[in-house]
Design a protein around this motif. Structure first.
Motif, PDB file in Angstrom:
ATOM      1  N   GLY A 147       0.859  -1.181   0.000  1.00 55.24           N
ATOM      2  CA  GLY A 147       0.000   0.000   0.000  1.00 55.24           C
ATOM      3  C   GLY A 147       0.893   1.227   0.000  1.00 55.24           C
ATOM      4  N   GLU A 148       0.332   2.355   0.409  1.00 52.90           N
ATOM      5  CA  GLU A 148       1.140   3.578   0.350  1.00 52.90           C
ATOM      6  C   GLU A 148       0.630   4.644   1.315  1.00 52.90           C
ATOM      7  OE1 GLU A 148       2.737   4.723  -3.536  1.00 52.90           O
ATOM      8  OE2 GLU A 148       1.668   6.607  -3.249  1.00 52.90           O
ATOM      9  N   ASN A 149       1.581   5.227   2.031  1.00 48.36           N
ATOM     10  CA  ASN A 149       1.275   6.403   2.849  1.00 48.36           C
ATOM     11  C   ASN A 149       1.665   7.664   2.086  1.00 48.36           C
ATOM     12  OD1 ASN A 149       0.315   7.658   5.194  1.00 48.36           O
ATOM     13  ND2 ASN A 149       2.334   7.668   6.164  1.00 48.36           N
ATOM     14  N   GLY A 150       2.641   7.550   1.181  1.00 46.59           N
ATOM     15  CA  GLY A 150       2.960   8.661   0.293  1.00 46.59           C
ATOM     16  C   GLY A 150       4.325   9.290   0.502  1.00 46.59           C
ATOM     17  N   PHE A 151       4.658  10.223  -0.384  1.00 51.50           N
ATOM     18  CA  PHE A 151       5.886  11.004  -0.233  1.00 51.50           C
ATOM     19  C   PHE A 151       5.760  11.882   1.007  1.00 51.50           C
ATOM     20  CE2 PHE A 151       6.871  10.225  -4.778  1.00 51.50           C
ATOM     21  CZ  PHE A 151       8.210   9.910  -4.640  1.00 51.50           C
ATOM     22  N   ARG A 152       6.850  11.988   1.725  1.00 52.69           N
ATOM     23  CA  ARG A 152       6.844  12.775   2.958  1.00 52.69           C
ATOM     24  C   ARG A 152       7.392  14.183   2.657  1.00 52.69           C
ATOM     25  NH1 ARG A 152       5.904   9.063   7.171  1.00 52.69           N
ATOM     26  NH2 ARG A 152       6.576  10.508   8.803  1.00 52.69           N
ATOM     27  N   GLU A 153       6.556  15.164   2.925  1.00 52.43           N
ATOM     28  CA  GLU A 153       6.924  16.555   2.686  1.00 52.43           C
ATOM     29  C   GLU A 153       7.173  17.238   4.036  1.00 52.43           C
ATOM     30  OE1 GLU A 153       7.470  16.565  -0.264  1.00 52.43           O
ATOM     31  OE2 GLU A 153       5.846  15.775  -1.487  1.00 52.43           O
ATOM     32  N   MET A 154       7.812  18.382   4.019  1.00 59.37           N
ATOM     33  CA  MET A 154       8.256  19.045   5.248  1.00 59.37           C
ATOM     34  C   MET A 154       7.459  20.315   5.520  1.00 59.37           C
ATOM     35  SD  MET A 154      12.138  20.419   6.003  1.00 59.37           S
ATOM     36  CE  MET A 154      12.319  20.922   4.283  1.00 59.37           C
ATOM     37  N   SER A 155       7.045  20.490   6.764  1.00 59.30           N
ATOM     38  CA  SER A 155       6.358  21.725   7.144  1.00 59.30           C
ATOM     39  C   SER A 155       6.964  22.274   8.435  1.00 59.30           C
ATOM     40  CB  SER A 155       4.864  21.476   7.347  1.00 59.30           C
ATOM     41  OG  SER A 155       4.623  20.720   8.515  1.00 59.30           O
ATOM     42  N   ASN A 156       6.749  23.579   8.652  1.00 63.22           N
ATOM     43  CA  ASN A 156       7.225  24.187   9.898  1.00 63.22           C
ATOM     44  C   ASN A 156       6.437  25.462  10.183  1.00 63.22           C
ATOM     45  OD1 ASN A 156       9.264  26.808   9.637  1.00 63.22           O
ATOM     46  ND2 ASN A 156       9.110  25.645   7.724  1.00 63.22           N
ATOM     47  N   SER A 157       6.636  25.992  11.365  1.00 62.63           N
ATOM     48  CA  SER A 157       5.870  27.167  11.813  1.00 62.63           C
ATOM     49  C   SER A 157       6.654  28.471  11.686  1.00 62.63           C
ATOM     50  CB  SER A 157       5.469  26.982  13.280  1.00 62.63           C
ATOM     51  OG  SER A 157       6.628  26.839  14.092  1.00 62.63           O
ATOM     52  N   LYS A 158       7.911  28.401  11.249  1.00 61.85           N
ATOM     53  CA  LYS A 158       8.786  29.572  11.305  1.00 61.85           C
ATOM     54  C   LYS A 158       8.964  30.312   9.984  1.00 61.85           C
ATOM     55  CE  LYS A 158       9.801  28.934  15.685  1.00 61.85           C
ATOM     56  NZ  LYS A 158       9.244  29.827  16.718  1.00 61.85           N
ATOM     57  N   ARG A 159       9.316  29.581   8.916  1.00 59.51           N
ATOM     58  CA  ARG A 159       9.680  30.273   7.669  1.00 59.51           C
ATOM     59  C   ARG A 159       9.635  29.315   6.480  1.00 59.51           C
ATOM     60  NH1 ARG A 159      14.353  30.275  11.046  1.00 59.51           N
ATOM     61  NH2 ARG A 159      15.877  28.648  10.486  1.00 59.51           N
ATOM     62  N   PRO A 160       9.568  29.873   5.271  1.00 65.02           N
ATOM     63  CA  PRO A 160       9.665  29.025   4.067  1.00 65.02           C
ATOM     64  C   PRO A 160      11.044  28.377   4.009  1.00 65.02           C
ATOM     65  CG  PRO A 160       8.797  31.197   3.519  1.00 65.02           C
ATOM     66  CD  PRO A 160       9.312  31.281   4.922  1.00 65.02           C
ATOM     67  N   ILE A 161      11.097  27.158   3.488  1.00 64.66           N
ATOM     68  CA  ILE A 161      12.366  26.442   3.372  1.00 64.66           C
ATOM     69  C   ILE A 161      12.591  26.048   1.913  1.00 64.66           C
ATOM     70  CG2 ILE A 161      13.607  24.325   3.959  1.00 64.66           C
ATOM     71  CD1 ILE A 161      12.263  24.431   6.703  1.00 64.66           C
ATOM     72  N   ALA A 162      13.675  26.561   1.345  1.00 60.41           N
ATOM     73  CA  ALA A 162      14.032  26.236  -0.035  1.00 60.41           C
ATOM     74  C   ALA A 162      15.474  25.751  -0.138  1.00 60.41           C
ATOM     75  CB  ALA A 162      13.829  27.449  -0.938  1.00 60.41           C
ATOM     76  N   SER A 163      16.178  25.702   1.010  1.00 62.53           N
ATOM     77  CA  SER A 163      17.570  25.264   1.009  1.00 62.53           C
ATOM     78  C   SER A 163      17.916  24.710   2.393  1.00 62.53           C
ATOM     79  CB  SER A 163      18.500  26.438   0.701  1.00 62.53           C
ATOM     80  OG  SER A 163      18.544  27.336   1.803  1.00 62.53           O
ATOM     81  N   PRO A 164      18.984  23.917   2.493  1.00 60.08           N
ATOM     82  CA  PRO A 164      19.406  23.431   3.802  1.00 60.08           C
ATOM     83  C   PRO A 164      19.685  24.566   4.792  1.00 60.08           C
ATOM     84  CG  PRO A 164      20.482  22.174   2.077  1.00 60.08           C
ATOM     85  CD  PRO A 164      19.757  23.307   1.394  1.00 60.08           C
ATOM     86  N   ALA A 165      20.164  25.692   4.296  1.00 65.49           N
ATOM     87  CA  ALA A 165      20.448  26.823   5.189  1.00 65.49           C
ATOM     88  C   ALA A 165      19.186  27.309   5.903  1.00 65.49           C
ATOM     89  CB  ALA A 165      21.065  27.967   4.385  1.00 65.49           C
ATOM     90  N   ASP A 166      18.046  27.170   5.246  1.00 68.58           N
ATOM     91  CA  ASP A 166      16.781  27.601   5.849  1.00 68.58           C
ATOM     92  C   ASP A 166      16.353  26.709   7.005  1.00 68.58           C
ATOM     93  OD1 ASP A 166      16.551  29.657   3.942  1.00 68.58           O
ATOM     94  OD2 ASP A 166      15.499  28.330   2.530  1.00 68.58           O
ATOM     95  N   MET A 167      16.925  25.504   7.088  1.00 65.70           N
ATOM     96  CA  MET A 167      16.542  24.553   8.130  1.00 65.70           C
ATOM     97  C   MET A 167      17.377  24.704   9.393  1.00 65.70           C
ATOM     98  SD  MET A 167      16.030  21.132   5.777  1.00 65.70           S
ATOM     99  CE  MET A 167      15.492  20.101   7.148  1.00 65.70           C
ATOM    100  N   LYS A 168      18.428  25.479   9.314  1.00 61.33           N
ATOM    101  CA  LYS A 168      19.390  25.585  10.413  1.00 61.33           C
ATOM    102  C   LYS A 168      18.710  25.992  11.721  1.00 61.33           C
ATOM    103  CE  LYS A 168      23.927  27.548  11.559  1.00 61.33           C
ATOM    104  NZ  LYS A 168      24.507  26.203  11.789  1.00 61.33           N
ATOM    105  N   GLY A 169      18.904  25.170  12.733  1.00 62.75           N
ATOM    106  CA  GLY A 169      18.406  25.480  14.071  1.00 62.75           C
ATOM    107  C   GLY A 169      16.957  25.120  14.336  1.00 62.75           C
ATOM    108  N   LEU A 170      16.203  24.735  13.305  1.00 63.42           N
ATOM    109  CA  LEU A 170      14.787  24.408  13.522  1.00 63.42           C
ATOM    110  C   LEU A 170      14.653  22.998  14.115  1.00 63.42           C
ATOM    111  CD1 LEU A 170      13.026  25.759  10.288  1.00 63.42           C
ATOM    112  CD2 LEU A 170      13.251  26.857  12.520  1.00 63.42           C
TER     113      LEU A 170
END
Length: 339
Positions: A147-170
């Protein structure tokens, strides 16, 4: 006449004996485990399998759904062990949750291995899927369908993320797998392992900033209401589901009923995959529109931006490829390349 009488008596005795054995062997109810409930496509897959089994066995096999990993106290990473021990009779389980016990199932969690749905299908419906079923069969379970649960996408409450640098510290909630810890650490984030039951309160309180899950889960769990206002579509891993039965339970059924259970699993699996992709795959973006209507900012990295994520996580990929099995990973890469 006497010969006919004795023959009929033997048939009757055989039927009675068979009935007695069946009465002893078949339980009134069998326990089916899923992590998510029927508000989610995953729980619906378990519910549908139970319905089809009852129908196809004319009521001989009755299955009760236990969602929320309730048979293991909510600890989804203990589910596979509980199946082997007989605490759980059947399950529609996640390759992620079972990967601590079955190292080969970490294949689907290798970061950025599968770029699209055709890649998932190339693995689950091909030789790689057969190889993984063989591995499971050696662990006292009988795998029947994907079966399938699907592709896992990323969400957060702080800011848009388009690069690894945007994930720093979250701080991100991740499932209980070392591979996920290492992946998010490589991207500069602070991963925190916790069950799904604990995740939503943690998101609501701000104890963690973000999470990663399929879009169907994002919607059904109403994650925008717990501060998840920024979503990144990065397709970094996928989460196939597997329909399985405890081996002793399986062997207690007649061959005809085993076939009925298998066919029910295959049908429920196909229906589940279709549901999991509805509104998400191809040109059907109804779910994405629903998410945006809830005030969520959606970021879809360009090919170049995605490559930055791939590069940052490559050391993790290479390390875990050895753990999973180099030959299996190579076979998976080749199957995806041919898709």
């Amino acid at each position: 006449m006497m010969r006919k009488y004795l023959g009929a008596a033997a048939v009757l005795a055989g039927s009675l004996l068979c009935g007695a054995v069946m009465a002893q062997t078949y339980r009134a109810e069998y326990r089916l485990s899923t992590v998510l409930n029927t508000a989610f496509t995953w729980g619906q897959a378990g519910e549908r399998w139970a319905e089809l089994v009852k129908e196809k066995t004319q009521g001989r096999i009755n299955i009760k759904l236990y969602p929320g990993a309730s048979l293991v106290g909510g600890d989804q990473t203990r589910e596979f062990t509980a199946i082997r021990q007989g605490v759980i009779d059947l399950a529609v389980g996640s390759t992620i949750n079972w990967s601590p016990q079955i190292k080969e199932l970490n294949l689907f969690s290798l970061p950025f291995l599968m770029p699209d749905y055709k890649a998932i299908d190339a693995l689950t419906q091909g030789d790689v899927g057969k190889d993984l079923f063989t591995v499971l069969e050696k662990r006292e379970v009988v795998p029947l369908a994907w079966g399938e649960n699907g592709f896992r996408e990323m969400s957060n409450s702080k800011r848009p993320i388009a690069s690894p640098a945007d994930m720093k510290g979250l701080k991100f909630r991740v499932v209980g797998s070392p591979l996920y810890n290492e992946t998010f650490t490589a991207l500069g984030a602070n991963p925190t392992q916790m069950s799904w039951a604990d995740a939503q309160p943690a998101l609501a309180s701000g104890a963690v900033d973000g999470q990663e899950n399929p879009l169907s889960v994002f919607v059904a769990a109403k994650l925008p209401t717990v501060g998840q206002k920024h979503l990144t579509l990065w397709h970094y891993v996928a989460d196939p589901l597997i329909f399985v039965v405890n081996k002793q339970v399986w062997e207690s059924w007649t061959p005809a009923d085993r076939d009925a259970v298998r066919q029910a699993a295959l049908q429920a699996g196909r229906e589940n995959v279709e549901k999991a992709r509805k509104g998400i795959a191809g040109k059907d973006n109804a779910i994405l529109k629903q998410i945006e209507a809830a005030g969520v900012t959606v970021t879809e990295p360009t090919a170049a931006q995605r490559e930055a994520f791939v590069k940052a996580t490559r050391p993790v990929y290479d390390k875990w490829a050895k753990t999973i099995g180099a030959d299996l990973v190579k076979k998976a890469e080749a199957a995806i390349a041919k898709r």
